[in-house]
Design a protein around this motif. Structure first.
Motif, PDB file in Angstrom:
ATOM      1  N   ASP A 293       1.617   4.622  -4.647  1.00 51.56           N
ATOM      2  CA  ASP A 293       0.646   3.289  -4.951  1.00 51.56           C
ATOM      3  C   ASP A 293       0.716   3.051  -5.945  1.00 51.56           C
ATOM      4  O   ASP A 293       0.335   1.956  -6.676  1.00 51.56           O
ATOM      5  CB  ASP A 293      -0.911   3.871  -4.745  1.00 51.56           C
ATOM      6  CG  ASP A 293      -1.131   4.149  -2.976  1.00 51.56           C
ATOM      7  OD1 ASP A 293      -0.252   3.390  -2.414  1.00 51.56           O
ATOM      8  OD2 ASP A 293      -2.160   4.824  -2.661  1.00 51.56           O
TER       9      ASP A 293
ATOM     10  N   LYS B  15      -3.254   0.288   4.113  1.00 55.72           N
ATOM     11  CA  LYS B  15      -3.319   1.474   3.195  1.00 55.72           C
ATOM     12  C   LYS B  15      -3.454   1.317   1.833  1.00 55.72           C
ATOM     13  O   LYS B  15      -4.105   1.778   0.979  1.00 55.72           O
ATOM     14  CB  LYS B  15      -2.292   2.613   3.469  1.00 55.72           C
ATOM     15  CG  LYS B  15      -2.160   2.937   4.805  1.00 55.72           C
ATOM     16  CD  LYS B  15      -0.966   3.692   5.088  1.00 55.72           C
ATOM     17  CE  LYS B  15      -0.713   5.010   4.302  1.00 55.72           C
ATOM     18  NZ  LYS B  15       0.599   5.671   4.774  1.00 55.72           N
ATOM     19  N   GLN B  16      -2.571   0.223   1.311  1.00 54.65           N
ATOM     20  CA  GLN B  16      -2.718  -0.006  -0.223  1.00 54.65           C
ATOM     21  C   GLN B  16      -4.216  -0.727  -0.544  1.00 54.65           C
ATOM     22  O   GLN B  16      -4.776  -0.341  -1.565  1.00 54.65           O
ATOM     23  CB  GLN B  16      -1.385  -0.896  -0.561  1.00 54.65           C
ATOM     24  CG  GLN B  16      -1.574  -1.300  -2.120  1.00 54.65           C
ATOM     25  CD  GLN B  16      -0.438  -2.272  -2.258  1.00 54.65           C
ATOM     26  OE1 GLN B  16       0.558  -2.671  -1.361  1.00 54.65           O
ATOM     27  NE2 GLN B  16      -0.408  -3.012  -3.378  1.00 54.65           N
TER      28      GLN B  16
ATOM     29  N   GLU C 107      -3.441  10.381   9.289  1.00 57.82           N
ATOM     30  CA  GLU C 107      -3.448   9.287  10.433  1.00 57.82           C
ATOM     31  C   GLU C 107      -2.947   9.645  11.600  1.00 57.82           C
ATOM     32  O   GLU C 107      -2.318  10.685  11.816  1.00 57.82           O
ATOM     33  CB  GLU C 107      -1.895   8.448   9.505  1.00 57.82           C
ATOM     34  CG  GLU C 107      -2.201   7.879   8.352  1.00 57.82           C
ATOM     35  CD  GLU C 107      -0.947   7.292   7.734  1.00 57.82           C
ATOM     36  OE1 GLU C 107      -0.272   6.467   8.460  1.00 57.82           O
ATOM     37  OE2 GLU C 107      -0.775   7.531   6.449  1.00 57.82           O
TER      38      GLU C 107
ATOM     39  N   SER D 165      -1.506  13.418  -0.252  1.00 58.27           N
ATOM     40  CA  SER D 165      -2.419  12.490  -1.152  1.00 58.27           C
ATOM     41  C   SER D 165      -1.656  12.460  -2.674  1.00 58.27           C
ATOM     42  O   SER D 165      -1.602  11.415  -3.180  1.00 58.27           O
ATOM     43  CB  SER D 165      -3.814  12.962  -1.511  1.00 58.27           C
ATOM     44  OG  SER D 165      -3.986  14.330  -2.069  1.00 58.27           O
TER      45      SER D 165
ATOM     46  N   SER E 163      -4.747   4.483  -0.660  1.00 61.77           N
ATOM     47  CA  SER E 163      -4.080   5.697   0.144  1.00 61.77           C
ATOM     48  C   SER E 163      -4.570   7.004  -0.282  1.00 61.77           C
ATOM     49  O   SER E 163      -4.432   7.739   0.846  1.00 61.77           O
ATOM     50  CB  SER E 163      -2.558   5.562   0.068  1.00 61.77           C
ATOM     51  OG  SER E 163      -1.907   4.148   0.282  1.00 61.77           O
TER      52      SER E 163
ATOM     53  N   GLN F  67       1.337  10.024  -1.854  1.00 62.64           N
ATOM     54  CA  GLN F  67       0.942   8.670  -1.618  1.00 62.64           C
ATOM     55  C   GLN F  67       0.434   7.941  -2.854  1.00 62.64           C
ATOM     56  O   GLN F  67       0.500   6.936  -3.115  1.00 62.64           O
ATOM     57  CB  GLN F  67      -0.202   8.872  -0.645  1.00 62.64           C
ATOM     58  CG  GLN F  67      -0.435   7.259  -0.072  1.00 62.64           C
ATOM     59  CD  GLN F  67       0.734   6.848   0.529  1.00 62.64           C
ATOM     60  OE1 GLN F  67       1.432   7.483   1.546  1.00 62.64           O
ATOM     61  NE2 GLN F  67       1.161   5.565   0.310  1.00 62.64           N
TER      62      GLN F  67
ATOM     63  N   ILE G 123      -7.054   8.272   2.416  1.00 67.47           N
ATOM     64  CA  ILE G 123      -6.804   8.595   3.473  1.00 67.47           C
ATOM     65  C   ILE G 123      -6.120  10.029   3.671  1.00 67.47           C
ATOM     66  O   ILE G 123      -5.018  10.213   3.384  1.00 67.47           O
ATOM     67  CB  ILE G 123      -5.854   7.483   4.127  1.00 67.47           C
ATOM     68  CG1 ILE G 123      -6.571   6.368   4.009  1.00 67.47           C
ATOM     69  CG2 ILE G 123      -5.268   7.908   5.449  1.00 67.47           C
ATOM     70  CD1 ILE G 123      -5.672   4.862   4.291  1.00 67.47           C
TER      71      ILE G 123
ATOM     72  N   LYS H 281       0.751  -2.111   8.466  1.00 66.03           N
ATOM     73  CA  LYS H 281      -0.095  -0.689   7.963  1.00 66.03           C
ATOM     74  C   LYS H 281      -0.042  -0.437   6.714  1.00 66.03           C
ATOM     75  O   LYS H 281      -0.967   0.001   6.100  1.00 66.03           O
ATOM     76  CB  LYS H 281       0.410   0.261   9.145  1.00 66.03           C
ATOM     77  CG  LYS H 281      -0.673   1.428   8.788  1.00 66.03           C
ATOM     78  CD  LYS H 281      -0.272   2.624   9.670  1.00 66.03           C
ATOM     79  CE  LYS H 281       0.992   3.256   9.604  1.00 66.03           C
ATOM     80  NZ  LYS H 281       1.122   4.545  10.543  1.00 66.03           N
ATOM     81  N   ALA H 282       1.086  -0.626   6.148  1.00 68.64           N
ATOM     82  CA  ALA H 282       1.320  -0.098   4.591  1.00 68.64           C
ATOM     83  C   ALA H 282       0.602  -0.820   3.776  1.00 68.64           C
ATOM     84  O   ALA H 282      -0.039  -0.308   2.695  1.00 68.64           O
ATOM     85  CB  ALA H 282       2.821  -0.071   4.251  1.00 68.64           C
TER      86      ALA H 282
ATOM     87  N   SER I 201      -1.423  -0.257  -7.212  1.00 69.21           N
ATOM     88  CA  SER I 201      -2.831  -0.142  -6.880  1.00 69.21           C
ATOM     89  C   SER I 201      -3.398   0.821  -8.035  1.00 69.21           C
ATOM     90  O   SER I 201      -4.739   0.641  -8.097  1.00 69.21           O
ATOM     91  CB  SER I 201      -2.783   0.812  -5.570  1.00 69.21           C
ATOM     92  OG  SER I 201      -2.373   0.187  -4.590  1.00 69.21           O
TER      93      SER I 201
END
Length: 343
Positions: free
Chosen positions: A192, A109-110, A120, A185, A114, A188, A117, A105-106, A197
């Motif tokens: 990231d 998301k990457q 979740e 956010s 992320s 995250q 999103i 899942k990680a 990212s």
């Protein structure tokens, strides 16, 4: 940071993720096939978030097979539309499959981003994957946590008009600055950044909500960095400065606090100045090592030469060598001692 399972999105899925930014896609289902994240199904926007939920989500569910569902909200943030990530992992599925999806899942998301999103949700039964089930999930997330006995006592003191923190200790705690929480956010986005990212993040303080929010996340070149700094409002920035030093390739993380002079209000200047130290502590607790902290009032200062000189200050090569100090004046002539010999 390496992926936990080594599974990554295939080329078609990565291309479709970029297409999702135009706002025309409502839902997409992602499965793991041939050790790759693969697009299984998708639906366009027809009605509102609530109208489309029960029309699309149940059709994407297979009872004994896990999957991921990305479902677009009608709300947006500074990066675009916000999304719900629904992880479907039915009780009937083999344990190996459930573990595979949980540990991948990680990566999903990457790959998707992320910062896009907003929420979740994990579901194991079909009665959870409907609009009613989602609203139950939201009410559970937003419900306040039960108070401990100590917290109950503190609340009673506050309601009675007494301040339980009054005294020397409270005065000392406020001297170190103000600690505003950061949004999910923003947190995250920092994670990231470490994963590669993004190489640039911008943060703002929501003065009404008293939170630090992510306002921009991007991959930019060094020449684009100065134009990211607003000329009328304060901001915090994180940037990965890639450069070569003494033959070695380096990636230095720079924290930049930009304050455009007195065009900002007094309150804004005070808040950004007071929150800076606490925000840096949060960043470092999330595992980001800040190599250099800078304060600027104009984005034009952020040139390659400026960043390089700040990270690798030049040493003064013309400093005179250490000279032996002279002896005290009028010390007299130097004595010569002769060795006496016996006859």
């Amino acid at each position: 940071m390496s992926h936990q399972t080594g599974i990554q999105a295939n080329a078609d899925l990565k291309k479709y993720f970029s297409k999702c930014r135009d706002g025309k896609i409502r839902a997409l289902k992602v499965s793991i096939e041939n050790e790759q994240l693969t697009l299984a199904k998708h639906y366009p926007v027809k009605g509102t978030f609530e109208q489309d939920f029960d029309k699309y989500i149940p059709t994407l569910i297979v009872e004994d097979l896990p999957c991921y569902i990305l479902y677009r909200f009608d709300t947006t943030n500074s990066l675009g539309y916000e999304w719900l990530l629904l992880s479907w992992s039915p009780d009937e599925a083999p344990v190996r499959h459930k573990m595979l999806y949980a540990s991948t899942k990680a990566t999903l998301k990457q790959e998707f981003g992320s910062a896009h999103i907003k929420d979740e949700m994990h579901a194991t039964s079909k009665d959870e994957v409907c609009l009613k089930g989602y609203k139950t999930h939201v009410s559970g997330v937003n419900a306040p946590a039960p108070l401990t006995d100590r917290e109950e006592a503190l609340r009673e003191l506050q309601q009675s008009g007494q301040d339980p923190n009054y005294g020397t200790d409270s005065r000392q705690s406020t001297m170190g600055g103000i600690a505003f929480p950061i949004t999910e956010s923003a947190k995250q986005g920092i994670i990231d950044l470490q994963r590669g990212s993004y190489n640039y993040l911008q943060f703002k303080i929501d003065l009404e909500e008293e939170k630090i929010c992510l306002s921009k996340a991007a991959v930019i070149g060094l020449t684009e960095l100065p134009s990211q700094v607003p000329s009328d409002v304060a901001r915090y920035h994180l940037y990965i400065f890639k450069h070569t030093h003494e033959g070695d390739h380096m990636e230095s993380i720079v924290f930049i606090y930009s304050m455009p002079g007195y065009s900002c209000s007094i309150k804004e200047r005070m808040m950004y100045s007071s929150c800076k130290g606490q925000f840096l502590e949060i960043i470092e607790k999330l595992g980001v090592v800040v190599d250099k902290r800078l304060e600027i009032d104009d984005g034009k200062e952020l040139t390659e030469e400026y960043l390089y000189d700040e990270i690798h200050p030049k040493r003064n090569l013309h400093r005179p060598a250490f000279a032996k100090p002279k002896g005290p004046p009028n010390r007299g002539a130097k004595r010569i001692t002769k060795t006496q010999t016996t006859q």
